[in-house]
Design a protein around this motif. Structure first.
Motif, short mmCIF file in Angstrom:
data_model
loop_
_atom_site.label_atom_id
_atom_site.label_comp_id
_atom_site.label_asym_id
_atom_site.label_seq_id
_atom_site.Cartn_x
_atom_site.Cartn_y
_atom_site.Cartn_z
N SER A 33 22.41 12.88 30.11
CA SER A 33 23.18 13.37 29.61
C SER A 33 23.61 14.91 30.60
CB SER A 33 23.56 13.66 28.34
OG SER A 33 24.70 14.58 28.17
N VAL A 71 31.45 7.02 31.09
CA VAL A 71 32.14 7.83 30.12
C VAL A 71 32.74 9.15 30.35
CG1 VAL A 71 31.80 8.65 27.64
CG2 VAL A 71 31.06 6.36 27.97
N ARG A 86 36.80 13.01 31.39
CA ARG A 86 37.31 14.11 32.37
C ARG A 86 38.35 13.92 32.97
NH1 ARG A 86 31.94 17.10 35.12
NH2 ARG A 86 31.17 17.92 33.10
N LEU A 114 40.08 5.99 24.28
CA LEU A 114 39.46 7.32 24.20
C LEU A 114 39.75 8.52 23.54
CD1 LEU A 114 37.05 7.93 26.16
CD2 LEU A 114 38.65 8.76 27.97
N ILE A 157 37.23 10.05 20.66
CA ILE A 157 36.98 11.40 20.54
C ILE A 157 37.34 11.96 19.21
CG2 ILE A 157 37.49 13.79 21.60
CD1 ILE A 157 37.69 12.14 24.46
N LEU A 167 32.20 18.85 23.39
CA LEU A 167 32.63 17.65 24.26
C LEU A 167 34.08 18.27 24.79
CD1 LEU A 167 32.10 14.73 25.38
CD2 LEU A 167 34.05 14.00 23.88
N ARG A 175 33.49 21.30 27.16
CA ARG A 175 32.58 20.99 28.40
C ARG A 175 33.28 19.84 29.35
NH1 ARG A 175 30.39 22.03 32.52
NH2 ARG A 175 28.44 21.22 33.01
N ASP A 176 33.48 18.81 28.73
CA ASP A 176 34.16 17.78 29.51
C ASP A 176 35.64 17.74 29.46
OD1 ASP A 176 31.36 15.50 28.56
OD2 ASP A 176 31.83 16.85 30.04
N ARG A 184 23.37 21.72 24.83
CA ARG A 184 23.00 20.74 25.62
C ARG A 184 22.94 19.38 24.75
NH1 ARG A 184 17.31 20.25 28.99
NH2 ARG A 184 18.34 21.58 30.59
N LEU A 192 26.06 18.24 23.18
CA LEU A 192 27.03 17.31 24.18
C LEU A 192 26.31 15.98 24.47
CD1 LEU A 192 29.32 17.84 26.43
CD2 LEU A 192 27.32 18.53 28.11
N PHE A 193 25.06 15.92 24.45
CA PHE A 193 24.31 14.60 24.70
C PHE A 193 24.70 13.52 23.39
CE2 PHE A 193 21.60 11.18 25.31
CZ PHE A 193 20.59 11.11 24.14
N ARG A 218 28.55 12.58 23.58
CA ARG A 218 28.91 11.62 24.79
C ARG A 218 28.32 10.22 24.20
NH1 ARG A 218 26.95 15.23 30.04
NH2 ARG A 218 28.81 16.13 30.41
N GLU A 219 27.04 10.32 23.90
CA GLU A 219 26.55 8.88 23.13
C GLU A 219 27.59 8.44 22.15
OE1 GLU A 219 22.87 9.32 21.65
OE2 GLU A 219 22.07 8.28 23.12
N VAL A 231 30.68 8.46 21.72
CA VAL A 231 31.82 8.12 22.42
C VAL A 231 31.60 6.88 23.03
CG1 VAL A 231 33.67 8.40 24.03
CG2 VAL A 231 33.11 10.41 22.83
N ARG A 232 30.42 6.82 23.83
CA ARG A 232 30.22 5.61 24.40
C ARG A 232 29.82 4.51 23.46
NH1 ARG A 232 24.10 5.53 26.45
NH2 ARG A 232 23.99 5.11 23.87
N LEU A 236 33.12 3.20 22.11
CA LEU A 236 33.91 2.44 23.30
C LEU A 236 33.38 1.06 23.51
CD1 LEU A 236 34.48 5.01 25.95
CD2 LEU A 236 36.12 3.89 24.57
#
Lengths: 326, 203
Positions: free
Chosen positions: A12, A47, A52, B142, B146, B157, B160-161, B182, B185-186, B189-190, B192-193, B196
């Motif tokens: 990540s 993703v 973004r 999405l 989220i 998230l 940052r994103d 950090r 954030l990881f 993202r996981e 959300v992935r 999805l």
């Protein structure tokens, strides 16, 4: 060697370029030989890219205006409470001064209430004397008096509380009914005259005590308004024992002093005329007047004529008999 | 963003902030216009609806105006604003939570199988799926995924994103340590992935 788990944790960060050079080297080295990690990286990248690229929303157009309006409003509120207290100057300052004056005046009058209370209290003392008076007074007088007082006067009943109350009620209005008398129910003398004069509670009280010494009831109780002539038939000419006598002599100027104007001066000063049969000539008057109002009478007489013989101001609290000559 | 390009902007912003400290509402208005979109979007992502987002945005700026004296310029003005917005959002979310138990988005809305967005074909991979989808479809799923994130992951998230804050800004705005940012954030993202993938019926 890093294992998958550790590498995955770094993926990540690797996506976002947040790794240190050393860390990046490790990851890349691993990736070169690990398809699953590569696949995972691809997913993460997709993703993140999707996230973004989500478009930002535009805030509503009115939002910034609304924000500023609120801020300005709050700023104005905060700054101006003092201003709002005193401005606009030409309106608020006078109003505030007026309000202050009203408060001061009210406060001043409030501190004066004790006097009023005293005035109210005194009438209650009077009734007994009146009662006592009644048996002594001639019926005619009584009748007149009661009529004047606006109350019926039945047979003298001494010291009834309701009568006191009646009289008390009457008192503030005018010279009162016979009844205002001293607290002690002694025989007095009435000088209902005193009471009749109206608001002189303190004097009245003391007057009454001196009254007690005065001759009894043959003296006339008379309301101010009662014409002196009525008194003539009944009044006793002799001065009451213990009453102070004074004399005043006047000299007229160009005009002739009329008896009526003297009489008026006397009655205006709370005096009562004595019957004319008691006087010797047309240029003489006798009257009874509360000692405290002697000065007042003299002042009035001074306006009419010149005083050549002026009595000393009498200190006693009783009634004085005054002989006026001109 | 290099220090060079930021420098003149940073200077100008410092000037505006000084004016605001002296009570200059017009200077503040410039700051509002400059930062409101960012604040609005962060609030929108956190709270989930436009009305609340407007309220939070307004409250953020009003609070900033009131407390402008406290801002010492050590951090960026935007970072300070974001911190205020995040706090207000958290409070509002708490309020909403105590009042109702609704979830903004549920996976039940997109049952797997025949109702897969890519009706009929199961994508081989997520990247594939995301590439082949209509933009607004992507956006819809999405947004849903989220919004389901736990609060602490969502914050990181979004900043940052979605708002492209730097690591340092995220750390300062949220008051976190680097390592925490950090890892969160990881995890975000996981999540959300995975969400999805479920939506697309991708294993």
């Amino acid at each position: 060697m890093m294992n998958h788990a550790e590498i995955r944790q770094l993926l990540s960060a690797y996506c976002s370029g947040e790794l240190s050079p050393a860390e990046r080297a490790w990851v890349e080295e691993h990736l070169s030989s690990c398809p699953s990690c590569r696949a995972e990286l691809a997913e993460l990248k997709a993703v993140v890219k999707a996230i973004r690229s989500t478009p930002s929303e535009e805030p509503p157009q009115w939002l910034s205006s609304r924000i500023m309006a609120t801020i300005v409003e709050q700023t104005v509120e905060r700054e101006s409470w003092l201003q709002r207290l005193f401005f606009p100057l030409h309106i608020k300052l006078p109003l505030e001064i007026l309000a202050l004056l009203v408060i001061c005046v009210t406060g001043y009058y409030m501190t004066r209430t004790p006097d009023l209370e005293l005035i109210q209290a005194v009438p209650q003392l009077k009734p007994p004397a009146a009662e006592i008076q009644q048996p002594q007074a001639k019926p005619a007088e009584e009748q007149k008096l009661s009529d004047d007082a606006g109350k019926a006067v039945p047979a003298p009943s001494l010291q009834k509380h309701d009568r006191k109350a009646e009289e008390t009620a009457q008192e503030p209005k005018y010279a009162t009914p016979p009844a205002k008398t001293a607290p002690a129910a002694d025989r007095q003398q009435l000088t209902a005259e005193q009471e009749q004069k109206g608001a002189r509670p303190v004097e009245t009280e003391t007057g009454m005590s001196s009254m007690r010494k005065a001759a009894p009831a043959r003296e006339q109780l008379k309301l101010e308004r009662t014409p002196a002539d009525r008194q003539e038939s009944t009044a006793a000419p002799a001065p009451a024992a213990g009453m102070i006598s004074v004399r005043v002599t006047l000299i007229m100027g160009l005009e002739t002093l009329s008896k009526n104007s003297v009489r008026q001066a006397v009655t205006s000063s709370g005096g009562t005329m004595m019957p004319t049969s008691a006087v010797l000539s047309d240029r003489q008057l006798k009257a009874r007047i509360p000692a405290s109002r002697l000065g007042e009478l003299l002042d009035r007489l001074e306006k009419l004529a010149r005083i050549v013989e002026r009595p000393a101001e009498v200190q006693s609290a009783g009634t004085v008999e005054i002989e006026i000559l001109w | 963003m290099t220090a060079d390009t930021k420098h003149p902007e940073a200077k100008e912003e410092a000037r505006l902030v000084s004016s605001c400290k002296r009570g200059d509402t017009q200077a503040f208005e410039k700051l509002v216009i400059r930062h409101q979109k960012r604040v609005f979007n962060i609030s929108l992502r956190m709270i989930g609806n436009q009305d609340d987002a407007c309220d939070i945005t307004q409250d953020t700026f009003v609070t900033a105006w009131r407390k402008i004296g406290d801002f010492r310029g050590e951090a960026q003005f935007s970072t300070w604003l974001i911190a205020i917005a995040i706090n207000l959002s958290r409070n509002r979310i708490e309020q909403i939570r105590t009042n109702s138990n609704r979830e903004a988005f549920s996976l039940d809305e997109c049952p797997p199988g025949s109702s897969s967005p890519l009706a009929g074909s199961i994508p081989s991979s997520l990247p594939n799926a995301l590439e082949n989808l209509e933009k607004d479809e992507i956006k819809r799923f999405l947004d849903g995924c989220i919004s389901k994130l736990p609060l602490e992951f969502k914050e990181v998230l979004v900043l940052r994103d979605m708002q492209e804050c730097s690591y340092g800004e995220v750390r300062d705005a949220l008051g976190l340590k680097d390592g925490t940012v950090r890892s969160r954030l990881f995890r975000a993202r996981e999540s959300v992935r995975d969400c999805l993938k479920t939506v697309f019926s991708i294993s």
